[in-house]
Design a protein around this motif. Structure first.
Motif, PDB file in Angstrom:
ATOM      1  N   GLY A  60     -11.245  15.343  -2.499  1.00 53.80           N
ATOM      2  CA  GLY A  60     -10.357  14.368  -1.877  1.00 53.80           C
ATOM      3  C   GLY A  60      -9.126  14.107  -2.724  1.00 53.80           C
ATOM      4  N   LEU A  61      -8.034  13.750  -2.045  1.00 50.69           N
ATOM      5  CA  LEU A  61      -6.790  13.410  -2.723  1.00 50.69           C
ATOM      6  C   LEU A  61      -6.805  11.947  -3.144  1.00 50.69           C
ATOM      7  N   ILE A  62      -5.944  11.596  -4.078  1.00 50.95           N
ATOM      8  CA  ILE A  62      -5.832  10.221  -4.567  1.00 50.95           C
ATOM      9  C   ILE A  62      -4.410   9.730  -4.314  1.00 50.95           C
ATOM     10  N   ASN A  63      -4.290   8.581  -3.653  1.00 52.15           N
ATOM     11  CA  ASN A  63      -3.002   7.932  -3.477  1.00 52.15           C
ATOM     12  C   ASN A  63      -2.944   6.817  -4.517  1.00 52.15           C
ATOM     13  N   ALA A  64      -2.136   7.006  -5.549  1.00 53.70           N
ATOM     14  CA  ALA A  64      -2.101   6.069  -6.665  1.00 53.70           C
ATOM     15  C   ALA A  64      -1.128   4.910  -6.454  1.00 53.70           C
ATOM     16  N   HIS A  65      -0.441   4.862  -5.310  1.00 55.52           N
ATOM     17  CA  HIS A  65       0.491   3.751  -5.067  1.00 55.52           C
ATOM     18  C   HIS A  65       0.667   3.553  -3.567  1.00 55.52           C
ATOM     19  N   THR A  66       0.033   2.516  -3.061  1.00 58.73           N
ATOM     20  CA  THR A  66       0.209   2.176  -1.649  1.00 58.73           C
ATOM     21  C   THR A  66       0.290   0.670  -1.507  1.00 58.73           C
ATOM     22  N   HIS A  67       0.787   0.231  -0.365  1.00 59.21           N
ATOM     23  CA  HIS A  67       0.867  -1.188  -0.021  1.00 59.21           C
ATOM     24  C   HIS A  67       0.218  -1.334   1.350  1.00 59.21           C
ATOM     25  N   ILE A  68      -1.059  -1.651   1.370  1.00 54.24           N
ATOM     26  CA  ILE A  68      -1.805  -1.724   2.624  1.00 54.24           C
ATOM     27  C   ILE A  68      -1.167  -2.698   3.604  1.00 54.24           C
ATOM     28  N   TYR A  69      -0.674  -3.828   3.116  1.00 53.12           N
ATOM     29  CA  TYR A  69      -0.151  -4.844   4.027  1.00 53.12           C
ATOM     30  C   TYR A  69       1.001  -4.321   4.892  1.00 53.12           C
ATOM     31  N   SER A  70       1.667  -3.253   4.452  1.00 51.67           N
ATOM     32  CA  SER A  70       2.800  -2.722   5.212  1.00 51.67           C
ATOM     33  C   SER A  70       2.406  -1.573   6.135  1.00 51.67           C
ATOM     34  N   GLY A  71       1.106  -1.384   6.354  1.00 53.73           N
ATOM     35  CA  GLY A  71       0.630  -0.261   7.152  1.00 53.73           C
ATOM     36  C   GLY A  71       1.147  -0.231   8.582  1.00 53.73           C
ATOM     37  N   LEU A  72       1.530  -1.371   9.116  1.00 54.42           N
ATOM     38  CA  LEU A  72       2.057  -1.424  10.488  1.00 54.42           C
ATOM     39  C   LEU A  72       3.574  -1.534  10.517  1.00 54.42           C
ATOM     40  N   ALA A  73       4.219  -1.472   9.356  1.00 52.67           N
ATOM     41  CA  ALA A  73       5.669  -1.689   9.288  1.00 52.67           C
ATOM     42  C   ALA A  73       6.478  -0.400   9.261  1.00 52.67           C
ATOM     43  N   ARG A  74       5.831   0.752   9.331  1.00 50.29           N
ATOM     44  CA  ARG A  74       6.580   2.009   9.295  1.00 50.29           C
ATOM     45  C   ARG A  74       7.569   2.079  10.447  1.00 50.29           C
ATOM     46  N   GLY A  75       8.803   2.367  10.128  1.00 49.04           N
ATOM     47  CA  GLY A  75       9.836   2.476  11.150  1.00 49.04           C
ATOM     48  C   GLY A  75      10.386   1.144  11.619  1.00 49.04           C
TER      49      GLY A  75
END
Length: 146
Positions: A60-75
């Motif tokens: 599996g890959l590792i995402n070392a930097h994400t902001h879950i709270y913005s998951g619906l804010a793309r675009g």
């Protein structure tokens, strides 16, 4: 026992980095063995077989930097917000989103983020949950989704 095979296996093991027709034997959460599909099918005949259909089987890959709270804010664009620097981006968009986020919105954002990760082969994420406008229970909601 689960046998995942019929795919191109990438192991990251210098002694056996790649198998064109490889398989992985998994028991619970433990990888028991990797090797050629024919060998592992013979060794584990009762294992449930998951057909990789010629796809890539890899760690599996590792995402070392994400902001879950913005998951619906793309675009998302906020009318009237035309930032010219990073502080204006934070003030006009991200902190604005933070001020309006609810526990249900946090949970929905977590689902969007986690499902995208699974689809893309990401099995580990590090979330930068800043709690700018703390939502009580938000970390537990994210944990439950994960």
């Amino acid at each position: 026992m689960l046998l995942i095979g019929n795919g191109r296996l990438i192991t990251r093991d210098p002694a056996l980095p790649y198998l064109a027709d490889g398989a992985v034997a998994v028991e619970g959460e433990v990888i028991k063995e990797v090797g050629p599909l024919a060998d592992l099918k013979a060794r584990y005949p009762a294992a449930e077989f998951v057909d990789a259909r010629g796809g890539v089987i890899m760690p599996g890959l590792i995402n070392a930097h994400t902001h879950i709270y913005s998951g619906l804010a793309r675009g998302l664009a906020i009318e009237g917000n035309d930032p010219t620097n990073f502080l204006e981006v934070l003030e006009g968009m991200w902190w604005n989103i933070d001020r309006h986020l609810t526990l249900d919105g946090t949970r929905a954002s977590a689902y969007a983020t986690v499902l995208d990760c699974i689809r893309d082969g990401v099995t580990t994420i590090f979330d930068h949950h800043a709690s700018f406008c703390e939502i009580p229970g938000s970390l537990f909601a994210i944990k439950d989704v994960c």
